[in-house]
Scaffold this motif. Structure first.
Motif, short mmCIF file in Angstrom:
data_model
loop_
_atom_site.label_atom_id
_atom_site.label_comp_id
_atom_site.label_asym_id
_atom_site.label_seq_id
_atom_site.Cartn_x
_atom_site.Cartn_y
_atom_site.Cartn_z
N LEU A 2 -63.90 -40.33 -16.27
CA LEU A 2 -65.18 -40.48 -15.58
C LEU A 2 -66.07 -39.28 -15.87
CD1 LEU A 2 -63.96 -41.59 -12.05
CD2 LEU A 2 -65.20 -42.99 -13.68
N ALA A 5 -69.94 -35.46 -13.11
CA ALA A 5 -70.71 -35.60 -11.87
C ALA A 5 -70.06 -36.60 -10.92
CB ALA A 5 -72.14 -36.03 -12.18
N ALA A 6 -69.53 -37.68 -11.45
CA ALA A 6 -68.88 -38.69 -10.61
C ALA A 6 -67.61 -38.12 -9.97
CB ALA A 6 -68.55 -39.93 -11.43
N THR A 9 -68.53 -35.78 -7.21
CA THR A 9 -68.92 -36.51 -6.01
C THR A 9 -67.68 -36.92 -5.20
OG1 THR A 9 -70.93 -37.31 -7.06
CG2 THR A 9 -70.14 -38.55 -5.15
N VAL A 10 -66.65 -37.36 -5.90
CA VAL A 10 -65.40 -37.73 -5.23
C VAL A 10 -64.79 -36.50 -4.56
CG1 VAL A 10 -63.04 -38.54 -5.61
CG2 VAL A 10 -64.96 -39.71 -6.71
#
Length: 76
Positions: A2, A5-6, A9-10
């Motif tokens: 992924l 940034a993703a 976020t998690v």
């Protein structure tokens, strides 16, 4: 893998949750992402923040994290 940034976020969502399961899960995600990217930013800072957690179990997991663990990018 992924986008960074993703994953960030998690990790932020897990840290904000602050539960006994979410904190160590955040550590595992950071260690895995750090290993997969050869510890480029933001993973060293994310791990440092987890080491400073007010939750002893999270801080301990982050302190004991094996940052030498190689991910796919470093596998031979």
């Amino acid at each position: 893998m992924l986008p960074i940034a993703a994953i960030g976020t998690v990790v932020a969502a897990l840290r904000a949750r602050g539960s006994a399961v979410a904190g160590p899960a955040a550590v595992e995600v950071v260690v895995r992402a750090g290993g997969d990217t050869r510890w480029v930013d933001p993973w060293p800072d994310q791990l440092a923040a987890l080491r400073d957690s007010e939750h002893p179990d999270v801080a301990e997991a982050a302190l004991l994290a094996d940052v030498r663990r190689a991910g796919p990018a470093t596998a031979v």
